[in-house]
Design a protein around this motif. Structure first.
Motif, PDB file in Angstrom:
ATOM      1  N   ASN A   1       0.817  -1.204   0.000  1.00 51.45           N
ATOM      2  CA  ASN A   1       0.000   0.000   0.000  1.00 51.45           C
ATOM      3  C   ASN A   1       0.855   1.260   0.000  1.00 51.45           C
ATOM      4  O   ASN A   1       0.873   2.010  -0.960  1.00 51.45           O
ATOM      5  CB  ASN A   1      -0.943   0.003   1.212  1.00 51.45           C
ATOM      6  CG  ASN A   1      -2.197  -0.806   0.961  1.00 51.45           C
ATOM      7  OD1 ASN A   1      -2.343  -1.405  -0.102  1.00 51.45           O
ATOM      8  ND2 ASN A   1      -3.091  -0.839   1.911  1.00 51.45           N
ATOM      9  N   VAL A   2       1.582   1.463   1.082  1.00 51.92           N
ATOM     10  CA  VAL A   2       2.337   2.704   1.251  1.00 51.92           C
ATOM     11  C   VAL A   2       3.369   2.902   0.142  1.00 51.92           C
ATOM     12  O   VAL A   2       3.379   3.924  -0.556  1.00 51.92           O
ATOM     13  CB  VAL A   2       3.031   2.740   2.624  1.00 51.92           C
ATOM     14  CG1 VAL A   2       3.949   3.955   2.727  1.00 51.92           C
ATOM     15  CG2 VAL A   2       1.998   2.762   3.739  1.00 51.92           C
ATOM     16  N   VAL A   3       4.250   1.931  -0.033  1.00 54.02           N
ATOM     17  CA  VAL A   3       5.341   2.079  -1.004  1.00 54.02           C
ATOM     18  C   VAL A   3       4.801   2.241  -2.423  1.00 54.02           C
ATOM     19  O   VAL A   3       5.205   3.145  -3.160  1.00 54.02           O
ATOM     20  CB  VAL A   3       6.305   0.874  -0.925  1.00 54.02           C
ATOM     21  CG1 VAL A   3       7.365   0.977  -2.019  1.00 54.02           C
ATOM     22  CG2 VAL A   3       6.972   0.812   0.440  1.00 54.02           C
ATOM     23  N   THR A   4       3.876   1.378  -2.809  1.00 56.37           N
ATOM     24  CA  THR A   4       3.337   1.425  -4.171  1.00 56.37           C
ATOM     25  C   THR A   4       2.645   2.746  -4.447  1.00 56.37           C
ATOM     26  O   THR A   4       2.892   3.392  -5.477  1.00 56.37           O
ATOM     27  CB  THR A   4       2.346   0.263  -4.393  1.00 56.37           C
ATOM     28  OG1 THR A   4       3.019  -0.971  -4.213  1.00 56.37           O
ATOM     29  CG2 THR A   4       1.763   0.314  -5.796  1.00 56.37           C
TER      30      THR A   4
ATOM     31  N   LYS B   1       5.045   5.769  -4.590  1.00 56.15           N
ATOM     32  CA  LYS B   1       5.781   5.796  -5.857  1.00 56.15           C
ATOM     33  C   LYS B   1       4.902   6.330  -6.985  1.00 56.15           C
ATOM     34  O   LYS B   1       5.330   7.170  -7.790  1.00 56.15           O
ATOM     35  CB  LYS B   1       6.296   4.402  -6.202  1.00 56.15           C
ATOM     36  CG  LYS B   1       7.486   3.943  -5.380  1.00 56.15           C
ATOM     37  CD  LYS B   1       7.937   2.539  -5.801  1.00 56.15           C
ATOM     38  CE  LYS B   1       9.154   2.084  -5.019  1.00 56.15           C
ATOM     39  NZ  LYS B   1       9.573   0.698  -5.408  1.00 56.15           N
ATOM     40  N   LEU B   2       3.672   5.853  -7.047  1.00 52.21           N
ATOM     41  CA  LEU B   2       2.764   6.277  -8.114  1.00 52.21           C
ATOM     42  C   LEU B   2       2.336   7.730  -7.947  1.00 52.21           C
ATOM     43  O   LEU B   2       2.031   8.408  -8.929  1.00 52.21           O
ATOM     44  CB  LEU B   2       1.531   5.371  -8.137  1.00 52.21           C
ATOM     45  CG  LEU B   2       1.775   3.908  -8.537  1.00 52.21           C
ATOM     46  CD1 LEU B   2       0.501   3.087  -8.402  1.00 52.21           C
ATOM     47  CD2 LEU B   2       2.306   3.823  -9.963  1.00 52.21           C
ATOM     48  N   ALA B   3       2.302   8.198  -6.692  1.00 50.81           N
ATOM     49  CA  ALA B   3       1.920   9.590  -6.433  1.00 50.81           C
ATOM     50  C   ALA B   3       3.100  10.542  -6.598  1.00 50.81           C
ATOM     51  O   ALA B   3       2.931  11.765  -6.523  1.00 50.81           O
ATOM     52  CB  ALA B   3       1.339   9.720  -5.031  1.00 50.81           C
ATOM     53  N   GLY B   4       4.293   9.989  -6.805  1.00 50.21           N
ATOM     54  CA  GLY B   4       5.470  10.824  -7.049  1.00 50.21           C
ATOM     55  C   GLY B   4       5.999  11.520  -5.815  1.00 50.21           C
ATOM     56  O   GLY B   4       6.536  12.636  -5.913  1.00 50.21           O
TER      57      GLY B   4
ATOM     58  N   GLY C   1      -4.808  -4.519  -3.415  1.00 50.24           N
ATOM     59  CA  GLY C   1      -4.456  -3.119  -3.195  1.00 50.24           C
ATOM     60  C   GLY C   1      -3.473  -2.596  -4.226  1.00 50.24           C
ATOM     61  O   GLY C   1      -3.580  -1.462  -4.702  1.00 50.24           O
ATOM     62  N   THR C   2      -2.500  -3.429  -4.602  1.00 50.26           N
ATOM     63  CA  THR C   2      -1.504  -3.021  -5.590  1.00 50.26           C
ATOM     64  C   THR C   2      -2.142  -2.820  -6.960  1.00 50.26           C
ATOM     65  O   THR C   2      -1.857  -1.836  -7.656  1.00 50.26           O
ATOM     66  CB  THR C   2      -0.388  -4.072  -5.685  1.00 50.26           C
ATOM     67  OG1 THR C   2       0.194  -4.257  -4.391  1.00 50.26           O
ATOM     68  CG2 THR C   2       0.696  -3.634  -6.657  1.00 50.26           C
ATOM     69  N   ALA C   3      -3.016  -3.753  -7.350  1.00 48.41           N
ATOM     70  CA  ALA C   3      -3.678  -3.636  -8.655  1.00 48.41           C
ATOM     71  C   ALA C   3      -4.530  -2.375  -8.722  1.00 48.41           C
ATOM     72  O   ALA C   3      -4.526  -1.669  -9.745  1.00 48.41           O
ATOM     73  CB  ALA C   3      -4.539  -4.871  -8.910  1.00 48.41           C
ATOM     74  N   LYS C   4      -5.248  -2.074  -7.637  1.00 52.02           N
ATOM     75  CA  LYS C   4      -6.076  -0.858  -7.610  1.00 52.02           C
ATOM     76  C   LYS C   4      -5.211   0.382  -7.709  1.00 52.02           C
ATOM     77  O   LYS C   4      -5.575   1.353  -8.373  1.00 52.02           O
ATOM     78  CB  LYS C   4      -6.899  -0.802  -6.321  1.00 52.02           C
ATOM     79  CG  LYS C   4      -8.185  -1.548  -6.363  1.00 52.02           C
ATOM     80  CD  LYS C   4      -9.163  -1.120  -5.285  1.00 52.02           C
ATOM     81  CE  LYS C   4      -8.572  -1.159  -3.909  1.00 52.02           C
ATOM     82  NZ  LYS C   4      -8.171  -2.500  -3.485  1.00 52.02           N
ATOM     83  N   ALA C   5      -4.081   0.359  -7.010  1.00 54.51           N
ATOM     84  CA  ALA C   5      -3.198   1.528  -7.031  1.00 54.51           C
ATOM     85  C   ALA C   5      -2.711   1.822  -8.455  1.00 54.51           C
ATOM     86  O   ALA C   5      -2.729   2.976  -8.902  1.00 54.51           O
ATOM     87  CB  ALA C   5      -2.005   1.296  -6.097  1.00 54.51           C
TER      88      ALA C   5
ATOM     89  N   MET D   1      -4.276   5.429  -9.468  1.00 54.51           N
ATOM     90  CA  MET D   1      -3.382   6.504  -9.045  1.00 54.51           C
ATOM     91  C   MET D   1      -2.933   7.438 -10.169  1.00 54.51           C
ATOM     92  O   MET D   1      -2.783   8.639  -9.948  1.00 54.51           O
ATOM     93  CB  MET D   1      -2.169   5.921  -8.319  1.00 54.51           C
ATOM     94  CG  MET D   1      -2.438   5.584  -6.875  1.00 54.51           C
ATOM     95  SD  MET D   1      -3.008   7.012  -5.923  1.00 54.51           S
ATOM     96  CE  MET D   1      -4.477   6.342  -5.178  1.00 54.51           C
ATOM     97  N   PRO D   2      -2.670   6.927 -11.380  1.00 50.70           N
ATOM     98  CA  PRO D   2      -2.269   7.863 -12.447  1.00 50.70           C
ATOM     99  C   PRO D   2      -3.306   8.950 -12.718  1.00 50.70           C
ATOM    100  O   PRO D   2      -2.966  10.022 -13.225  1.00 50.70           O
ATOM    101  CB  PRO D   2      -2.111   6.933 -13.662  1.00 50.70           C
ATOM    102  CG  PRO D   2      -1.763   5.608 -13.084  1.00 50.70           C
ATOM    103  CD  PRO D   2      -2.587   5.521 -11.827  1.00 50.70           C
TER     104      PRO D   2
END
Length: 484
Positions: A194-197, A200-203, A397-401, A405-406
């Motif tokens: 959750n946090v790391v992914t 990263k996607l949020a920059g 959670g990773t797939a949703k992110a 997130m983009p």
């Protein structure tokens, strides 16, 4: 000569049987959701965003497509998923569940579960609420840091046995184990999934903004602990107030404290339990390796499944079961948990239909239009609700992110929401729903292992979930107000 505990095994007497009524009821619900998802693919406009070389959505590129998912694909989706990218994850989950069922029956039959329970109770004699506090804190911390979730299903029967022995009920045992893990997953501090992914996607810098996530962890821990303690004290005084008083009767007989304490004198059982505990430690090493080297859960889940199974077989053999008896017990355990397998197929089918029907990007596009121009305080609630609703259909959670997130991250910045506030909202919405939605599958297996119906679980946990939603909104608004 075999130990008397082995000779007296009643093959039909395992307490680890899935609640079939719950499984059938949830399968009906999931089938209805699958059909509803199929209908949506026929009536909702289809569209997609363009993606870059890494598969990330490119903002501003949404366009409609001339495609309608064939009806036969909707109906055949439980089979078609095995030809999709989701099939590997599905097979891994199914295998994990099968191994879990076989292993637990062996551990239960040779009394390893009773022995471990007796050791824990002796250690915390007269301090049972301290045991509850420490156990929940440890499991929350493990999940919050390393992101373990599915792997901890193995702890539910042991935790329930302890709860029943101490005068509580199965609901308290579930909350002490899987409930604490779910809260830790949501109140993520370093959770790589959750946090790391999402960071990263949020920059934004990885692991930044830790102080607010620690506040989230502490407040969530106090909430779940207080909720569980209040309920435990109520049924301790009046056991008939338990929501599962009737269904717990058989297991209460099975896990009497006097019977369990007597097992502490059994040297062979002590050796078997230590052997199993050694394999459990090896499994935790797999979790640590996965976390340290960012292996995306493959090492932790695989390691837990293999080590837990080998530990169960080794403990059974050490306790006196021969090869034929081990195999027989293992396959009987698989049969007890096999009814849960359709749940996984239906859950994966729902995700497959939504993505194959090309309506997920359309939903994202509508969200973009809904949030643009509103205040940060309202926008963060809309994002929270959207992630929570999306979790019903897409459990990973990773797939949703990677999916949302983009689009959501740039939009959040436009309306004045920081990247770390977005991470906070995402973690809470994605995490807490794992203990509520039947599409999670995990909670159905957890409660089914100890014969608790989904209706009783919702009646019990619904109040806690509502309180956690209010706490989440308060923390999100605090983070905006504090310029987090």
């Amino acid at each position: 000569m075999k130990d008397n505990n082995i000779n007296n095994i009643k093959k039909e007497d395992s307490g680890l049987k899935l609640n079939i009524k719950t499984i059938i009821g949830v399968c009906i619900i999931l089938f209805a959701i699958m059909v509803a998802a199929g209908i949506l693919t026929q009536v909702v406009p289809r569209g997609v965003y363009d993606t870059d070389a890494e598969g990330m959505i490119i903002n501003g590129t949404y366009h409609s497509v001339d495609y309608r998912m064939p009806i036969w694909k909707i109906l055949a989706s439980p089979l078609l998923i095995f030809g999709s990218e989701k099939s590997l994850a599905g097979v891994a989950i199914v295998l994990f569940i099968v191994l879990l069922g076989g292993t637990f029956l062996i551990l239960d039959e040779v009394n390893v579960l009773k022995y471990l329970m007796a050791v824990i109770i002796k250690k915390f004699s007269g301090k049972k609420y301290m045991l509850m506090s420490v156990m929940m804190l440890a499991l929350m911390a493990l999940s919050s840091v390393a992101g373990v979730l599915e792997e901890t299903i193995t702890l539910v029967p042991i935790s329930v046995a302890i709860a029943l022995t101490l005068g509580w009920d199965s609901l308290v045992g579930i909350m002490m184990s899987f409930g604490a893990v779910v809260f830790g997953f949501a109140a993520a501090t370093f959770n790589p999934f959750n946090v790391v992914t999402v960071q990263k996607l949020a920059g934004i810098p990885v692991f930044s903004g830790l102080w607010m996530r620690l506040i989230m962890f502490a407040s969530s821990y106090l909430l779940i602990l207080a909720f569980t303690m209040v309920y435990a004290k109520k049924i301790e005084k009046k056991p008939e107030k338990s929501l599962c008083f009737d269904t717990d009767k058989e297991m209460r007989e099975k896990y009497k404290i006097d019977d369990a304490q007597a097992l502490l004198e059994n040297s062979k059982l002590k050796k078997s339990s230590l052997l199993f505990f050694t394999f459990v430690m090896c499994a935790l090493i797999c979790v640590a390796v996965d976390f340290i080297f960012d292996m995306s859960g493959y090492v932790s889940m695989g390691g837990m499944a293999v080590m837990f199974t080998l530990g169960g077989l080794a403990a059974g053999h050490s306790a006196g079961l021969n090869g034929k008896e081990l195999a027989s017990g293992f396959f009987r355990g698989v049969k007890t948990i096999a009814p849960a397998l359709p749940l996984i197929l239906f859950v994966l089918s729902i995700t497959y239909i939504l993505q194959e029907g090309m309506i997920v990007d359309t939903i994202l596009y509508k969200l973009y239009s809904l949030i643009y121009g509103v205040t940060p305080y309202l926008a963060i609630i809309i994002i929270f609700v959207f992630v929570a609703l999306l979790e019903f259909f897409i459990g990973s959670g990773t797939a949703k992110a990677f999916l949302i997130m983009p689009i959501v991250a740039p939009l959040a910045r436009l309306v004045g929401i920081s990247g770390n506030t977005l991470v906070l909202s995402y973690c809470m919405a994605d995490g807490f729903t794992n203990m509520l939605y039947p599409t999670s599958g995990l909670i159905i297996i957890a409660i089914g292992l100890v014969n608790v119906s989904y209706g009783k679980w919702i009646k019990f946990s619904g109040k806690l979930f509502a309180l956690q939603v209010l706490l989440s909104i308060a923390l999100m608004h605090l983070s905006i107000f504090a310029g987090y």
